[in-house]
Design a protein around this motif. Structure first.
Motif, PDB file in Angstrom:
ATOM      1  N   ASP A   1      -1.350 -64.428 -15.794  1.00 30.51           N
ATOM      2  CA  ASP A   1      -0.160 -65.184 -15.303  1.00 30.51           C
ATOM      3  C   ASP A   1       0.690 -64.422 -14.141  1.00 30.51           C
ATOM      4  N   LEU A   2       0.594 -63.172 -14.219  1.00 28.75           N
ATOM      5  CA  LEU A   2       1.014 -62.237 -13.123  1.00 28.75           C
ATOM      6  C   LEU A   2       0.505 -62.116 -11.832  1.00 28.75           C
ATOM      7  N   SER A   3      -1.192 -62.110 -12.087  1.00 30.10           N
ATOM      8  CA  SER A   3      -2.290 -62.375 -11.092  1.00 30.10           C
ATOM      9  C   SER A   3      -2.068 -63.703 -10.310  1.00 30.10           C
ATOM     10  N   ASP A   4      -1.899 -64.766 -11.138  1.00 29.80           N
ATOM     11  CA  ASP A   4      -1.742 -66.090 -10.544  1.00 29.80           C
ATOM     12  C   ASP A   4      -0.691 -66.204  -9.721  1.00 29.80           C
ATOM     13  N   ASP A   5       0.517 -65.715 -10.152  1.00 26.77           N
ATOM     14  CA  ASP A   5       1.827 -65.778  -9.625  1.00 26.77           C
ATOM     15  C   ASP A   5       1.637 -65.049  -8.242  1.00 26.77           C
ATOM     16  N   ILE A   6       0.915 -63.837  -8.302  1.00 26.08           N
ATOM     17  CA  ILE A   6       0.677 -63.060  -7.019  1.00 26.08           C
ATOM     18  C   ILE A   6       0.018 -63.728  -6.110  1.00 26.08           C
TER      19      ILE A   6
ATOM     20  N   GLU B   1       2.487 -52.957 -16.580  1.00 25.09           N
ATOM     21  CA  GLU B   1       2.350 -51.452 -16.822  1.00 25.09           C
ATOM     22  C   GLU B   1       0.844 -51.123 -17.297  1.00 25.09           C
ATOM     23  N   ILE B   2       0.332 -52.103 -18.272  1.00 23.55           N
ATOM     24  CA  ILE B   2      -0.914 -51.960 -18.769  1.00 23.55           C
ATOM     25  C   ILE B   2      -2.037 -52.257 -17.503  1.00 23.55           C
ATOM     26  N   ALA B   3      -1.731 -53.499 -16.868  1.00 22.53           N
ATOM     27  CA  ALA B   3      -2.608 -53.619 -15.767  1.00 22.53           C
ATOM     28  C   ALA B   3      -2.580 -52.542 -14.635  1.00 22.53           C
ATOM     29  N   LYS B   4      -1.488 -52.042 -14.343  1.00 21.29           N
ATOM     30  CA  LYS B   4      -1.434 -50.724 -13.524  1.00 21.29           C
ATOM     31  C   LYS B   4      -2.179 -49.726 -13.910  1.00 21.29           C
ATOM     32  N   GLN B   5      -1.982 -49.369 -15.077  1.00 25.64           N
ATOM     33  CA  GLN B   5      -2.990 -48.135 -15.310  1.00 25.64           C
ATOM     34  C   GLN B   5      -4.272 -48.460 -15.865  1.00 25.64           C
ATOM     35  N   LYS B   6      -4.650 -49.629 -15.725  1.00 24.54           N
ATOM     36  CA  LYS B   6      -6.005 -50.153 -16.081  1.00 24.54           C
ATOM     37  C   LYS B   6      -6.229 -49.590 -17.444  1.00 24.54           C
ATOM     38  N   LYS B   7      -5.447 -50.040 -18.589  1.00 23.71           N
ATOM     39  CA  LYS B   7      -5.967 -49.648 -19.775  1.00 23.71           C
ATOM     40  C   LYS B   7      -6.206 -50.895 -20.717  1.00 23.71           C
TER      41      LYS B   7
END
Length: 357
Positions: A149-154, A101-107
């Motif tokens: 980790d989320l980015s690498d998984d995607i 959620e933090i990544a989605k909101q660019k916070k």
């Protein structure tokens, strides 16, 4: 007579084995597969045999490699059966969800520890009467690591879908642009067939540290292809803008790509075509657009004028109270500005009369 109890020796680390103690008995544990052997296997020949038979790809690794794996193993808190404890899985899952959620909101990454976690603790204390959320890790470094980790998984999922596409064919679209901090960024999107439908996904973004020539762009793309085992021969299409570095017939990026994939189809991005077409409007349309921009700038340029116009629109029960700016780099914004001016045309006419304009 009891059998001899063997003791662990530090030299066993070169075979990839550390030691754990169970009921006062030392047992060797493989740092690669986490398997725990019997005390009788605490001898170099059996440990070396396990490494060669089970992990042949790592049999030539040096001792420092196994020491790094052992360090990671101790951080996992494994039990005597080589299985990690599961009781903290929910905490880790919660940390990943917050990081997403933090990544989605660019916070900022620090918001997890400074705002989200304290608020969650207060809500849990008020509603449940217990503070069980304190163990969820939301520090700056943790959130940064979770997002990576989320980015690498995607990325791995997208690359795998590309590799399993029909005939392995795919196309990409790329663009180089300089952001507000004067950093040149190369963004690449991939398009391929997945589940009998066309799918378009973000592939990777990489900074261009020095120049932004075709050779620099090609190097970034080639490096990514090599790291992910993507083959140029499976590339079916390439879409770029009209920059000289992209369209050069000899040293441009498209010409360089054709040398790698001879059957490739290269096209000019449709959005860039329309952006270029919008800059050469007919005289009648260009005059209207120019007058509209003057009106918007007259109202938006001054803070007092902008506030007065907002109050004027509220008094007239208008659907909107503010005008929009347009951006030269995004030509579609002109259409949004034009639409807003048309919807507030009556208010603009009366307001301009009041201002003797």
């Amino acid at each position: 007579m009891s059998s001899k109890k063997r003791k662990y020796n530090e030299i066993y680390m070169q075979y990839g084995f550390t030691v754990i103690t169970e009921s006062g008995e030392e047992k060797p544990q493989c740092v690669l597969c986490n398997k725990v052997l019997s005390n009788d296997s605490m001898r170099p020949t059996k440990l070396k045999q396990h490494l060669q038979n089970v992990h042949p790809q790592n049999k030539d690794k040096d001792k420092s490699f196994f020491e790094r794996r052992n360090k990671a193993l101790t951080m996992m808190r494994l039990d005597v059966f080589g299985e990690s404890f599961k009781r903290n899985n929910k905490l880790v899952e919660a940390s990943f969800l917050v990081a997403l959620e933090i990544a989605k909101q660019k916070k900022p990454h620090t918001i997890g520890e400074t705002l989200i976690k304290p608020c969650a603790l207060e809500m849990a204390d008020v509603v449940l009467g217990k503070k069980k959320l304190g163990a969820v890790s939301l520090s700056n470094n943790t959130i940064q690591r979770r997002i990576k980790d989320l980015s690498d998984d995607i990325k791995s999922q997208v690359v795998q879908q590309i590799k399993t596409a029909p005939f392995g064919l795919f196309a990409f679209q790329l663009d180089e642009s300089t952001d507000i901090s004067s950093c040149a960024q190369l963004m690449v999107f991939a398009k391929y067939v997945c589940d009998d439908a066309f799918k378009e996904e973000f592939l990777f973004c990489s900074p261009l540290e020095t120049t932004t020539k075709a050779a620099d762009v090609l190097e970034k793309v080639s490096t990514f292809f090599a790291s992910e085992n993507l083959e140029w021969k499976n590339l079916a299409g390439c879409c770029t803008d009209g920059a000289p570095a992209m369209l050069g017939c000899y040293s441009g990026f498209q010409a360089s790509v054709k040398k790698q994939a001879r059957r490739i189809k290269v096209v000019h991005c449709m959005l860039h075509r329309q952006a270029l077409a919008s800059k050469t409007l007919p005289e009648s349309l260009g005059k209207v657009l120019h007058q509209m921009i003057l009106i918007v700038n007259f109202i938006k340029a001054g803070a007092l004028t902008s506030r007065l116009f907002k109050t004027f629109c509220e008094d007239m029960d208008s659907d909107y109270q503010v005008l929009l700016y347009h951006t030269q780099t995004r030509w579609l914004s002109k259409g949004n500005v034009t639409r807003r001016v048309f919807e507030l045309r009556r208010e603009l006419k009366e307001f301009c009369k009041l201002k003797n304009r």
